[in-house]
Structure formats: structure tokens, C-alpha cells
Design a protein around this motif. Structure first.
Motif, mmCIF file in Angstrom:
data_model
loop_
_atom_site.group_PDB
_atom_site.id
_atom_site.type_symbol
_atom_site.label_atom_id
_atom_site.label_comp_id
_atom_site.label_asym_id
_atom_site.label_seq_id
_atom_site.Cartn_x
_atom_site.Cartn_y
_atom_site.Cartn_z
ATOM 1 N N THR A 59 0.857 -1.183 0.000
ATOM 2 C CA THR A 59 0.000 0.000 0.000
ATOM 3 C C THR A 59 0.890 1.229 0.000
ATOM 4 N N ASN A 107 0.213 5.811 7.523
ATOM 5 C CA ASN A 107 0.215 5.441 8.936
ATOM 6 C C ASN A 107 -0.077 3.967 9.191
ATOM 7 N N ASP A 108 -0.615 3.288 8.220
ATOM 8 C CA ASP A 108 -0.973 1.873 8.396
ATOM 9 C C ASP A 108 -0.621 1.081 7.135
ATOM 10 N N VAL A 151 0.659 -5.257 9.126
ATOM 11 C CA VAL A 151 0.327 -3.840 9.078
ATOM 12 C C VAL A 151 1.307 -3.092 9.972
ATOM 13 N N ILE A 190 1.947 -0.106 12.063
ATOM 14 C CA ILE A 190 1.211 0.962 12.734
ATOM 15 C C ILE A 190 2.228 1.897 13.370
ATOM 16 N N SER A 218 -0.102 6.261 16.391
ATOM 17 C CA SER A 218 -1.369 5.562 16.152
ATOM 18 C C SER A 218 -1.566 4.422 17.143
ATOM 19 N N ASN A 226 -12.827 1.474 13.710
ATOM 20 C CA ASN A 226 -11.469 1.807 13.245
ATOM 21 C C ASN A 226 -10.678 0.555 12.894
ATOM 22 N N LEU A 227 -10.802 -0.489 13.712
ATOM 23 C CA LEU A 227 -10.093 -1.739 13.419
ATOM 24 C C LEU A 227 -10.667 -2.419 12.183
ATOM 25 N N GLU A 269 -11.880 -0.866 9.590
ATOM 26 C CA GLU A 269 -11.300 -0.128 8.458
ATOM 27 C C GLU A 269 -9.872 -0.588 8.185
ATOM 28 N N LEU A 270 -9.102 -0.773 9.236
ATOM 29 C CA LEU A 270 -7.726 -1.232 9.097
ATOM 30 C C LEU A 270 -7.676 -2.637 8.502
ATOM 31 N N ARG A 294 -8.512 -2.498 4.807
ATOM 32 C CA ARG A 294 -7.344 -2.035 4.030
ATOM 33 C C ARG A 294 -6.360 -3.183 3.824
ATOM 34 N N TYR A 295 -6.141 -3.954 4.883
ATOM 35 C CA TYR A 295 -5.236 -5.097 4.823
ATOM 36 C C TYR A 295 -5.736 -6.131 3.805
#
Length: 92
Positions: free
Chosen positions: A10, A14-15, A28, A30, A34, A67-68, A70-71, A74-75
Motif C-alpha cells: 500500500t 500510517n498503516d 500492518v 502501525i 497511532s 477503526n479496526l 477499516e484497518l 485495508r489489509y
């Protein structure tokens, strides 16, 4: 400190999703600030539970979960984009 070459899946934000040698699957990265925010969010949930404020605890937990999610999205999107199997069960 050791300098190594990693694979970046990616943008380097930030992640970032990266794979370190010799790992089979990416992880990931982090950033420290964060990570500190995630820790503070969990501490807020614990404090609300200690005070018996279930509503506040649930609200803080829901935000953290979002939030997790979303993370994690993304992963998984990064892995799918590079034809890497997802290393955990995903509910349909």
C-alpha cells in the motif's frame, strides 16, 4: 539496527501493509502515535467498565471496532490486489 528490504503493498502511510522477510504473509505497520491512540481507546473502555458506565464503554468500543474494521479492510484489500490469500477466516 538492521536495514532490510521489505515488500510494500500500500502507500507508505500510517498503516502500511508490508511483508518482512521471511514471513509468508504481510502485516500492518502501525506508527507509534497511532498505536498510542489505540491503547488510549482501550484504556477508555476499561475505565468506563470500572465505573459501571456500560453506555460509554459500548460507545468507545464501537468506535474502536469501526477503526479496526477499516484497518482490516485495508489489509484484506491490499492482499487481494496482489493475489495473496487471506491468512484468516472471513465471515461471508
Amino acid at each position: 539496527m538492521e536495514r532490510i528490504e521489505v515488500e510494500l503493498f500500500t502507500d507508505p502511510g500510517n498503516d502500511a501493509v508490508v511483508r518482512l522477510p521471511p514471513r509468508n504473509f504481510p502485516g500492518v505497520l502501525i506508527q507509534g502515535d497511532s498505536l498510542s491512540i489505540i491503547r488510549a481507546d482501550v484504556a477508555e473502555i476499561v475505565e468506563a467498565c470500572d465505573q459501571g458506565d456500560v453506555g460509554e464503554a459500548r460507545e468507545a468500543a464501537a468506535i474502536l471496532l469501526s477503526n479496526l474494521d477499516e484497518l482490516l479492510a485495508r489489509y484484506t484489500e491490499a492482499l487481494k490486489a496482489h493475489d495473496i490469500p487471506i491468512p484468516f477466516y472471513q465471515a461471508p
